[in-house]
Design a protein around this motif. Structure first.
Motif, PDB file in Angstrom:
ATOM      1  N   ILE A 277      83.317  39.437  58.053  1.00 14.22           N
ATOM      2  CA  ILE A 277      83.037  40.712  58.720  1.00 14.22           C
ATOM      3  C   ILE A 277      84.185  41.686  58.499  1.00 14.22           C
ATOM      4  O   ILE A 277      83.974  42.862  58.163  1.00 14.22           O
ATOM      5  CB  ILE A 277      82.781  40.480  60.219  1.00 14.22           C
ATOM      6  CG1 ILE A 277      81.491  39.679  60.419  1.00 14.22           C
ATOM      7  CG2 ILE A 277      82.707  41.804  60.967  1.00 14.22           C
ATOM      8  CD1 ILE A 277      81.253  39.221  61.845  1.00 14.22           C
ATOM      9  N   LEU A 278      85.406  41.220  58.698  1.00 15.04           N
ATOM     10  CA  LEU A 278      86.558  42.087  58.484  1.00 15.04           C
ATOM     11  C   LEU A 278      86.622  42.575  57.039  1.00 15.04           C
ATOM     12  O   LEU A 278      86.836  43.765  56.777  1.00 15.04           O
ATOM     13  CB  LEU A 278      87.849  41.348  58.837  1.00 15.04           C
ATOM     14  CG  LEU A 278      89.157  42.086  58.515  1.00 15.04           C
ATOM     15  CD1 LEU A 278      89.242  43.394  59.285  1.00 15.04           C
ATOM     16  CD2 LEU A 278      90.361  41.202  58.806  1.00 15.04           C
ATOM     17  N   ALA A 279      86.411  41.662  56.091  1.00  9.95           N
ATOM     18  CA  ALA A 279      86.487  42.039  54.677  1.00  9.95           C
ATOM     19  C   ALA A 279      85.394  43.029  54.303  1.00  9.95           C
ATOM     20  O   ALA A 279      85.573  43.844  53.397  1.00  9.95           O
ATOM     21  CB  ALA A 279      86.398  40.790  53.793  1.00  9.95           C
ATOM     22  N   SER A 280      84.258  42.982  54.991  1.00 12.47           N
ATOM     23  CA  SER A 280      83.173  43.914  54.674  1.00 12.47           C
ATOM     24  C   SER A 280      83.453  45.324  55.181  1.00 12.47           C
ATOM     25  O   SER A 280      82.786  46.271  54.764  1.00 12.47           O
ATOM     26  CB  SER A 280      81.855  43.399  55.265  1.00 12.47           C
ATOM     27  OG  SER A 280      81.805  43.586  56.664  1.00 12.47           O
ATOM     28  N   LEU A 281      84.432  45.457  56.070  1.00 10.07           N
ATOM     29  CA  LEU A 281      84.893  46.784  56.515  1.00 10.07           C
ATOM     30  C   LEU A 281      86.122  47.215  55.729  1.00 10.07           C
ATOM     31  O   LEU A 281      86.281  48.386  55.409  1.00 10.07           O
ATOM     32  CB  LEU A 281      85.215  46.753  58.009  1.00 10.07           C
ATOM     33  CG  LEU A 281      84.058  46.464  58.958  1.00 10.07           C
ATOM     34  CD1 LEU A 281      84.583  46.302  60.386  1.00 10.07           C
ATOM     35  CD2 LEU A 281      82.998  47.551  58.905  1.00 10.07           C
ATOM     36  N   ASP A 282      87.005  46.265  55.467  1.00 10.59           N
ATOM     37  CA  ASP A 282      88.218  46.465  54.675  1.00 10.59           C
ATOM     38  C   ASP A 282      89.000  47.703  55.085  1.00 10.59           C
ATOM     39  O   ASP A 282      89.224  48.610  54.270  1.00 10.59           O
ATOM     40  CB  ASP A 282      87.884  46.531  53.183  1.00 10.59           C
ATOM     41  CG  ASP A 282      89.113  46.272  52.315  1.00 10.59           C
ATOM     42  OD1 ASP A 282      90.053  45.632  52.808  1.00 10.59           O
ATOM     43  OD2 ASP A 282      89.128  46.725  51.153  1.00 10.59           O
ATOM     44  N   PRO A 283      89.447  47.784  56.333  1.00 11.93           N
ATOM     45  CA  PRO A 283      90.243  48.951  56.747  1.00 11.93           C
ATOM     46  C   PRO A 283      91.559  49.025  55.983  1.00 11.93           C
ATOM     47  O   PRO A 283      92.170  47.999  55.667  1.00 11.93           O
ATOM     48  CB  PRO A 283      90.475  48.696  58.238  1.00 11.93           C
ATOM     49  CG  PRO A 283      90.359  47.205  58.395  1.00 11.93           C
ATOM     50  CD  PRO A 283      89.323  46.776  57.410  1.00 11.93           C
ATOM     51  N   ASP A 284      91.967  50.238  55.684  1.00 12.02           N
ATOM     52  CA  ASP A 284      93.220  50.488  54.970  1.00 12.02           C
ATOM     53  C   ASP A 284      94.237  50.986  55.984  1.00 12.02           C
ATOM     54  O   ASP A 284      94.166  52.122  56.447  1.00 12.02           O
ATOM     55  CB  ASP A 284      92.983  51.532  53.876  1.00 12.02           C
ATOM     56  CG  ASP A 284      94.249  51.915  53.145  1.00 12.02           C
ATOM     57  OD1 ASP A 284      95.269  51.209  53.290  1.00 12.02           O
ATOM     58  OD2 ASP A 284      94.227  52.934  52.419  1.00 12.02           O
ATOM     59  N   LEU A 285      95.195  50.133  56.336  1.00 12.27           N
ATOM     60  CA  LEU A 285      96.140  50.499  57.391  1.00 12.27           C
ATOM     61  C   LEU A 285      97.054  51.644  56.991  1.00 12.27           C
ATOM     62  O   LEU A 285      97.625  52.318  57.848  1.00 12.27           O
ATOM     63  CB  LEU A 285      96.963  49.278  57.816  1.00 12.27           C
ATOM     64  CG  LEU A 285      96.346  48.461  58.965  1.00 12.27           C
ATOM     65  CD1 LEU A 285      95.000  47.877  58.570  1.00 12.27           C
ATOM     66  CD2 LEU A 285      97.282  47.362  59.429  1.00 12.27           C
ATOM     67  N   ASP A 286      97.199  51.890  55.691  1.00 12.06           N
ATOM     68  CA  ASP A 286      97.994  53.032  55.258  1.00 12.06           C
ATOM     69  C   ASP A 286      97.379  54.356  55.708  1.00 12.06           C
ATOM     70  O   ASP A 286      98.071  55.360  55.840  1.00 12.06           O
ATOM     71  CB  ASP A 286      98.146  53.039  53.735  1.00 12.06           C
ATOM     72  CG  ASP A 286      99.155  52.006  53.255  1.00 12.06           C
ATOM     73  OD1 ASP A 286      99.870  51.428  54.103  1.00 12.06           O
ATOM     74  OD2 ASP A 286      99.228  51.770  52.042  1.00 12.06           O
ATOM     75  N   GLU A 287      96.066  54.366  55.955  1.00 11.18           N
ATOM     76  CA  GLU A 287      95.418  55.592  56.421  1.00 11.18           C
ATOM     77  C   GLU A 287      95.862  55.983  57.824  1.00 11.18           C
ATOM     78  O   GLU A 287      95.717  57.148  58.212  1.00 11.18           O
ATOM     79  CB  GLU A 287      93.900  55.433  56.426  1.00 11.18           C
ATOM     80  CG  GLU A 287      93.247  55.537  55.076  1.00 11.18           C
ATOM     81  CD  GLU A 287      91.731  55.503  55.184  1.00 11.18           C
ATOM     82  OE1 GLU A 287      91.089  55.757  54.152  1.00 11.18           O
ATOM     83  OE2 GLU A 287      91.202  55.221  56.272  1.00 11.18           O
ATOM     84  N   LEU A 288      96.403  55.044  58.583  1.00 13.42           N
ATOM     85  CA  LEU A 288      96.765  55.343  59.960  1.00 13.42           C
ATOM     86  C   LEU A 288      97.885  56.360  60.047  1.00 13.42           C
ATOM     87  O   LEU A 288      98.107  56.955  61.100  1.00 13.42           O
ATOM     88  CB  LEU A 288      97.151  54.055  60.695  1.00 13.42           C
ATOM     89  CG  LEU A 288      96.107  52.937  60.684  1.00 13.42           C
ATOM     90  CD1 LEU A 288      96.507  51.827  61.626  1.00 13.42           C
ATOM     91  CD2 LEU A 288      94.720  53.462  61.031  1.00 13.42           C
ATOM     92  N   VAL A 289      98.595  56.570  58.948  1.00 12.32           N
ATOM     93  CA  VAL A 289      99.639  57.587  58.932  1.00 12.32           C
ATOM     94  C   VAL A 289      99.040  58.974  59.165  1.00 12.32           C
ATOM     95  O   VAL A 289      99.708  59.882  59.652  1.00 12.32           O
ATOM     96  CB  VAL A 289     100.423  57.548  57.597  1.00 12.32           C
ATOM     97  CG1 VAL A 289      99.565  58.071  56.445  1.00 12.32           C
ATOM     98  CG2 VAL A 289     101.710  58.359  57.702  1.00 12.32           C
ATOM     99  N   LEU A 290      97.762  59.165  58.832  1.00 12.19           N
ATOM    100  CA  LEU A 290      97.114  60.462  59.024  1.00 12.19           C
ATOM    101  C   LEU A 290      97.043  60.824  60.498  1.00 12.19           C
ATOM    102  O   LEU A 290      97.051  61.999  60.860  1.00 12.19           O
ATOM    103  CB  LEU A 290      95.714  60.450  58.430  1.00 12.19           C
ATOM    104  CG  LEU A 290      95.617  60.187  56.920  1.00 12.19           C
ATOM    105  CD1 LEU A 290      94.161  60.162  56.486  1.00 12.19           C
ATOM    106  CD2 LEU A 290      96.382  61.251  56.145  1.00 12.19           C
ATOM    107  N   ALA A 291      96.962  59.813  61.359  1.00 16.30           N
ATOM    108  CA  ALA A 291      96.912  60.087  62.802  1.00 16.30           C
ATOM    109  C   ALA A 291      98.249  60.567  63.324  1.00 16.30           C
ATOM    110  O   ALA A 291      98.315  61.310  64.299  1.00 16.30           O
ATOM    111  CB  ALA A 291      96.468  58.832  63.552  1.00 16.30           C
ATOM    112  N   ARG A 292      99.335  60.165  62.646  1.00 15.83           N
ATOM    113  CA  ARG A 292     100.681  60.567  63.099  1.00 15.83           C
ATOM    114  C   ARG A 292     101.089  61.905  62.521  1.00 15.83           C
ATOM    115  O   ARG A 292     102.003  62.551  63.020  1.00 15.83           O
ATOM    116  CB  ARG A 292     101.690  59.494  62.696  1.00 15.83           C
ATOM    117  CG  ARG A 292     101.420  58.129  63.323  1.00 15.83           C
ATOM    118  CD  ARG A 292     102.648  57.273  63.224  1.00 15.83           C
ATOM    119  NE  ARG A 292     103.044  57.019  61.832  1.00 15.83           N
ATOM    120  CZ  ARG A 292     102.632  55.964  61.150  1.00 15.83           C
ATOM    121  NH1 ARG A 292     101.790  55.108  61.703  1.00 15.83           N
ATOM    122  NH2 ARG A 292     103.026  55.783  59.916  1.00 15.83           N
ATOM    123  N   THR A 293     100.422  62.331  61.433  1.00 17.21           N
ATOM    124  CA  THR A 293     100.728  63.613  60.801  1.00 17.21           C
ATOM    125  C   THR A 293      99.454  64.416  60.686  1.00 17.21           C
ATOM    126  O   THR A 293      98.755  64.317  59.691  1.00 17.21           O
ATOM    127  CB  THR A 293     101.354  63.397  59.406  1.00 17.21           C
ATOM    128  OG1 THR A 293     100.479  62.578  58.634  1.00 17.21           O
ATOM    129  CG2 THR A 293     102.705  62.717  59.518  1.00 17.21           C
TER     130      THR A 293
END
Length: 299
Positions: A277-293
């Protein structure tokens, strides 16, 4: 064609059910539930969905697992082999700069010259990376390796004529796999209505279904992108900012929305299916920087 028969779910840590033998042993086993033994938490007891009293274990997953999002920890509560509760630990973004997989669209939004072909290559490679990771999780190693080799070819700038045929053959082979469909059917079902309500966009919204449906969306996008890899026309900076995982200029980064909806998709699933299930979503944690900037998308 050899297809995977194995379903990977990590090591299942299940509590041992004490069988009373009279005397004080039954009481001792009962008293040990919830205590630490040799520094390890013992299982607790709770009713499962069938009304049985089963051990309840608290199991952390990540962040050092193979084919696992770097920096992500999941805290699962298991009864038997069923996930009763899931909590996403505070993720750690791996990069302070623009997220690699979403970079072309973010750069275009800042006014930089970006070719459409470069954006297509990045999207194609991102989905090949995701498909390769998922195939490795379910145990189809040769197809996973092929997806990763094609990913590297797309990123290297190789002409599409050089590997386009293999790209299409690989995506179609994976899409036709009955074994893969069987292994993933019904896992992590997310309707389009629920996806919209939780802020999920991109392939997970388009799929309107389970883990297998999400993989099918990736595969279809890869095949469409294969015809655009050499397009030298400029990517319009004013166009909708939609990266491989969804809308980049929304209220939350697309991968944050995926992490937010993940616990409800895991709850009720068998432990062996949690990684799928997790792999089928495959979130990219590097995108979370967008929330801080907040100005990351628009410069």
């Amino acid at each position: 064609m050899q297809e995977a028969d194995r379903r990977e779910g990590g090591h299942q840590g299940q509590g041992e059910h004490g069988h009373g033998d009279g005397g004080g042993m039954g009481h001792m086993a009962h008293d040990m539930h919830g205590m630490d033994v040799a520094g390890l938490p013992m299982a607790e007891r709770a009713d499962d969905r069938d009304g049985l009293r089963l051990d309840r274990l608290h199991v952390p997953l990540g962040p050092g697992l193979a084919d696992w999002p770097a920096g992500l920890v999941l805290h699962l509560t298991l009864q038997g082999d069923v996930v009763q509760h899931a909590v996403v630990g505070r993720p750690v973004a791996g990069s302070a700069g623009l997220p690699f997989w979403s970079e072309p669209w973010l750069r275009a939004a800042r006014g930089h010259a970006v070719a459409r072909g470069d954006a297509a290559r990045r999207r194609c490679a991102a989905h090949l990376d995701s498909v390769g990771r998922l195939l490795a999780v379910v145990g189809w190693d040769d197809a996973a390796a092929r997806c990763r080799r094609l990913r590297d070819g797309a990123l290297s700038g190789a002409p599409s004529a050089r590997f386009g045929e293999e790209l299409r053959a690989t995506t179609r082979r994976v899409a036709r796999s009955r074994t893969l469909r069987w292994a993933m059917a019904g896992l992590g079902r997310l309707s389009a209505e629920r996806a919209r309500a939780t802020g999920v966009s991109g392939p997970a919204l388009e799929a309107d279904g389970d883990a297998y449906d999400r993989v099918r969306v990736w595969l279809g996008t890869i095949e469409r992108c294969s015809d655009e890899l050499d397009d030298a026309r400029p990517l319009e900076g004013g166009a909708a900012l939609v990266g491989p995982r969804g809308v980049l200029d929304g209220d939350r980064p697309p991968s944050q929305a995926l992490l937010d909806v993940l616990p409800e998709l895991l709850t009720g699933a068998e432990f062996a299916g949690a990684r799928i299930i997790l792999a089928s979503l495959d979130p990219d944690l590097d995108e979370l920087v967008l929330a801080r900037t907040p100005d990351a998308a628009h410069g």
